[in-house]
Design a protein around this motif. Structure first.
Motif, PDB file in Angstrom:
ATOM      1  N   VAL A  65       0.835  -1.193   0.000  1.00 60.52           N
ATOM      2  CA  VAL A  65       0.000   0.000   0.000  1.00 60.52           C
ATOM      3  C   VAL A  65       0.876   1.252   0.000  1.00 60.52           C
ATOM      4  N   GLY A  66       2.097   1.143   0.523  1.00 59.79           N
ATOM      5  CA  GLY A  66       3.006   2.281   0.558  1.00 59.79           C
ATOM      6  C   GLY A  66       3.401   2.786  -0.811  1.00 59.79           C
ATOM      7  N   ASP A  67       3.374   1.919  -1.819  1.00 56.06           N
ATOM      8  CA  ASP A  67       3.629   2.338  -3.197  1.00 56.06           C
ATOM      9  C   ASP A  67       2.290   2.768  -3.774  1.00 56.06           C
ATOM     10  N   VAL A  68       1.957   4.027  -3.578  1.00 58.33           N
ATOM     11  CA  VAL A  68       0.601   4.504  -3.845  1.00 58.33           C
ATOM     12  C   VAL A  68       0.198   4.319  -5.300  1.00 58.33           C
ATOM     13  N   ARG A  69       1.071   4.681  -6.212  1.00 57.17           N
ATOM     14  CA  ARG A  69       0.723   4.584  -7.641  1.00 57.17           C
ATOM     15  C   ARG A  69       0.464   3.137  -8.045  1.00 57.17           C
ATOM     16  N   GLN A  70       1.318   2.224  -7.573  1.00 55.69           N
ATOM     17  CA  GLN A  70       1.133   0.820  -7.929  1.00 55.69           C
ATOM     18  C   GLN A  70      -0.110   0.249  -7.259  1.00 55.69           C
ATOM     19  N   PHE A  71      -0.353   0.655  -6.023  1.00 51.34           N
ATOM     20  CA  PHE A  71      -1.546   0.181  -5.318  1.00 51.34           C
ATOM     21  C   PHE A  71      -2.814   0.601  -6.058  1.00 51.34           C
TER      22      PHE A  71
END
Length: 217
Positions: A110-116
């Motif tokens: 979830v910390g990788d916002v764009r990938q999430f």
């Protein structure tokens, strides 16, 4: 995109609400237990649900069980499961109906916002998304399997990207090949796994599912 969240920890639940709102999603319900999740899914019919795998009362797999029940009630209900650890059995159960619209990610993704957000959209659109660590565990095991059951290195790369939810065009960009070549590799994977012609999304899920079966054997 209309989203339902099921997470028992208040801080994390509120954090997901805030994050998704900032990403222009509409959180139509944020609940803390499996019964409330099922009620929210029946009532709101969201584009996708984000569900913690461990919910009350036992904090084992109630979130997963509720997700499976929701997909029985309304086949194809898009569900993205969040988990603290890799549990291949849970992945296998989530994919067991052979439909798309499912995802399994470790919570730290979830910390990788764009990938999430990209993963969430993929699941909402009927795709299948598996955490890269799950895919890596699968293919580490496959690398030690008998030669006659192995795909070629390139076919394994294509299947790994399929498992992460990548489209044919994305796979082509990742591997530096044409979309036509990707289609050929995918058709070879289907043939080697004895997956007959039919719905493409369904066969993509089954291809990944069969490999999860191999790993669990």
């Amino acid at each position: 995109m209309r989203v339902v969240i099921a997470e028992d920890l208040l801080l994390l639940r509120e954090g997901l609400v805030r994050l998704l709102t900032e990403l222009d999603c509409t959180v139509v319900a944020a609940v803390a237990d499996p019964d409330a999740l099922l009620d929210a899914l029946d009532r709101e019919r969201p584009d996708v649900a984000v569900v913690d795998i461990r919910l009350p009362p036992t904090f084992r797999d109630e979130g997963l069980r509720a997700a499976i029940e929701a997909r029985k009630r309304r086949p194809g209900t898009p569900i993205l499961i969040l988990s603290q650890y890799i549990e291949r059995t849970y992945v296998r159960e989530l994919l067991a109906d052979g439909r798309g619209g499912v995802g399994y990610l470790l919570k730290d993704r979830v910390g990788d916002v764009r990938q999430f957000l990209a993963d969430l959209r993929s699941v909402a659109a009927g795709g299948t998304v598996l955490d890269p660590q799950v895919v890596r565990a699968v293919f580490d095991r496959l690398a030690r399997s008998s030669p006659e059951t192995q795909l070629t290195p390139r076919e394994r790369e294509v299947l790994a990207s399929m498992a992460r939810g990548s489209s044919n065009s994305t796979i082509a960009d990742e591997l530096g090949i044409t979309e036509r070549a990707v289609s050929k590799y995918i058709n070879r994977i289907f043939a080697k796994r004895n997956l007959p012609p039919g719905d493409t999304v369904h066969r993509r899920v089954l291809a990944v599912l069969q490999y999860l079966d191999d790993v669990s054997a």
